[in-house]
Design an enzyme around this catalytic site. Structure first.
Site, PDB file in Angstrom:
ATOM      1  N   ARG A 141       0.746  -1.145  -0.104  1.00 17.28           N
ATOM      2  CA  ARG A 141      -0.079   0.008   0.004  1.00 17.28           C
ATOM      3  C   ARG A 141       0.897   1.292  -0.048  1.00 17.28           C
ATOM      4  O   ARG A 141       1.839   1.392   0.789  1.00 17.28           O
ATOM      5  CB  ARG A 141      -0.886  -0.173   1.014  1.00 17.28           C
ATOM      6  CG  ARG A 141      -1.646   1.351   1.415  1.00 17.28           C
ATOM      7  CD  ARG A 141      -2.981   1.016   2.170  1.00 17.28           C
ATOM      8  NE  ARG A 141      -2.664   0.768   3.751  1.00 17.28           N
ATOM      9  CZ  ARG A 141      -3.552   0.613   4.513  1.00 17.28           C
ATOM     10  NH1 ARG A 141      -4.925   0.452   4.024  1.00 17.28           N
ATOM     11  NH2 ARG A 141      -3.248   0.252   5.774  1.00 17.28           N
ATOM     12  N   ARG A 197      -1.578  -4.791  14.574  1.00 13.07           N
ATOM     13  CA  ARG A 197      -2.943  -4.236  14.224  1.00 13.07           C
ATOM     14  C   ARG A 197      -3.762  -5.675  13.911  1.00 13.07           C
ATOM     15  O   ARG A 197      -5.020  -5.462  14.533  1.00 13.07           O
ATOM     16  CB  ARG A 197      -2.688  -3.479  12.945  1.00 13.07           C
ATOM     17  CG  ARG A 197      -2.178  -1.973  13.266  1.00 13.07           C
ATOM     18  CD  ARG A 197      -1.691  -1.324  12.175  1.00 13.07           C
ATOM     19  NE  ARG A 197      -2.680  -1.222  11.120  1.00 13.07           N
ATOM     20  CZ  ARG A 197      -2.438  -1.033   9.984  1.00 13.07           C
ATOM     21  NH1 ARG A 197      -1.307  -0.978   9.377  1.00 13.07           N
ATOM     22  NH2 ARG A 197      -3.310  -0.758   8.924  1.00 13.07           N
TER      23      ARG A 197
HETATM   24  P1  AMP Z   1      -7.398   2.916   9.614  1.00 13.18           P
HETATM   25  O1  AMP Z   1      -6.924   3.702   8.713  1.00 13.18           O
HETATM   26  O2  AMP Z   1      -8.624   2.482   9.482  1.00 13.18           O
HETATM   27  O3  AMP Z   1      -6.366   1.448   9.377  1.00 13.18           O
HETATM   28  O4  AMP Z   1      -6.766   3.382  11.098  1.00 13.18           O
HETATM   29  C1  AMP Z   1      -5.397   3.839  11.516  1.00 13.18           C
HETATM   30  C2  AMP Z   1      -5.437   3.690  12.989  1.00 13.18           C
HETATM   31  O5  AMP Z   1      -6.156   4.837  13.497  1.00 13.18           O
HETATM   32  C3  AMP Z   1      -5.792   2.456  13.543  1.00 13.18           C
HETATM   33  O6  AMP Z   1      -4.633   1.572  13.659  1.00 13.18           O
HETATM   34  C4  AMP Z   1      -6.183   2.966  14.945  1.00 13.18           C
HETATM   35  O7  AMP Z   1      -4.867   3.465  15.725  1.00 13.18           O
HETATM   36  C5  AMP Z   1      -6.781   4.131  14.650  1.00 13.18           C
HETATM   37  N1  AMP Z   1      -8.128   4.030  14.353  1.00 13.18           N
HETATM   38  C6  AMP Z   1      -8.855   4.377  13.455  1.00 13.18           C
HETATM   39  N2  AMP Z   1     -10.245   4.047  13.492  1.00 13.18           N
HETATM   40  C7  AMP Z   1     -10.611   3.893  14.797  1.00 13.18           C
HETATM   41  C8  AMP Z   1     -11.453   3.447  15.665  1.00 13.18           C
HETATM   42  N3  AMP Z   1     -12.840   3.274  15.307  1.00 13.18           N
HETATM   43  N4  AMP Z   1     -11.306   3.547  16.907  1.00 13.18           N
HETATM   44  C9  AMP Z   1      -9.824   3.438  17.533  1.00 13.18           C
HETATM   45  N5  AMP Z   1      -9.001   3.483  16.863  1.00 13.18           N
HETATM   46  C10 AMP Z   1      -9.029   3.989  15.435  1.00 13.18           C
END
Ligand code: AMP
Length: 217
Positions: free
Chosen positions: A127, A171
């Site tokens: 990515r 993650r």
């Molecule tokens: P993503 O871009 O969706 O992979 O999110 C990247 C990071 O943002 C995640 O690994 C979390 O640290 C944080 N994050 C995103 N959405 C949430 C959520 N709904 N609750 C808690 N942390 C979030």
């Protein structure tokens, strides 16, 4: 249409969310993008979130829930939305339900993109994202027109700092522990739609349209 996109990191929520956004002219609310923006701007929220995001942990519920609810109150979201990356645990799913009920809005449809673990790793390590506008690419399956350059705003593409192998592993663990139970939550309410998220991007999108009953041209 009120959609929630569920799936492991790398399942394609962002990409399919962008396709849905365009097809149905809906607002896509990606909590990861909103947090990265807040971090880049060094707002108070960004500073609070930074450590969690870089370690691959979930940001505390109250911070993310407030961010989402504020966005859901905006007029452009009144007719529908696509939530990408929220809810990430059952408490967030419950708070979203309560918010929708309190505001007399219909329930969401939860689209679950099911992808093999090997494919997840391939997608995450390949990515590339635009640090300026948030557009997402993949070196093999969704390359930009010009290598290393964003199609939308021509900024240089980068690898997300949390797309390193060690953070990815963490993650995925957090996903299994915190987010997988959300599938059961929506399934028990009859709101979960499972989509085979393996294969070509356009085929996956077609499966989504069929599942939503929107595949007729
Ligand atoms: P993503 O871009 O969706 O992979 O999110 C990247 C990071 O943002 C995640 O690994 C979390 O640290 C944080 N994050 C995103 N959405 C949430 C959520 N709904 N609750 C808690 N942390 C979030």
């Amino acid at each position: 249409m009120q959609l929630v996109l569920l799936g492991a990191p790398g399942a394609g929520k962002g990409t399919q969310g962008e396709f849905l956004e365009e097809q149905f002219n809906l607002v896509r609310i990606a909590t990861g993008d909103l947090l990265r923006l807040a971090m880049a701007k060094e707002t108070e929220l960004g500073q609070q979130a930074k450590g969690y995001v870089s370690r691959g942990e979930l940001v505390p519920d109250e911070l993310v829930t407030e961010l989402v609810q504020e966005r859901l109150m905006a007029p452009d979201v009144a007719t529908g939305f696509i939530l990408d990356g929220f809810p990430r645990n059952v408490a967030q799913a419950r708070s979203l339900d309560k918010f929708l009920q309190d505001n007399k809005r219909p329930s969401v449809t939860a689209l679950y993109l099911e992808v093999d673990e090997a494919a997840l790793l391939k997608r995450l390590t390949g990515r590339r994202v635009c640090p300026k506008c948030g557009a997402s690419f993949h070196i093999v399956s969704r390359p930009p027109q010009k290598e290393g350059v964003c199609d939308a705003c021509e900024s240089g593409l980068v690898q997300r700092p949390d797309d390193t192998e060690e953070v990815i592993r963490h993650r995925l663990e957090v996903y299994a522990r915190e987010t997988e139970p959300v599938l059961g939550y929506y399934e028990s309410k009859g709101l979960l739609v499972r989509i085979d998220g393996n294969g070509e991007l356009k085929d996956i999108f077609q499966r989504i349209l069929v599942a939503l009953g929107e595949d007729k041209q």
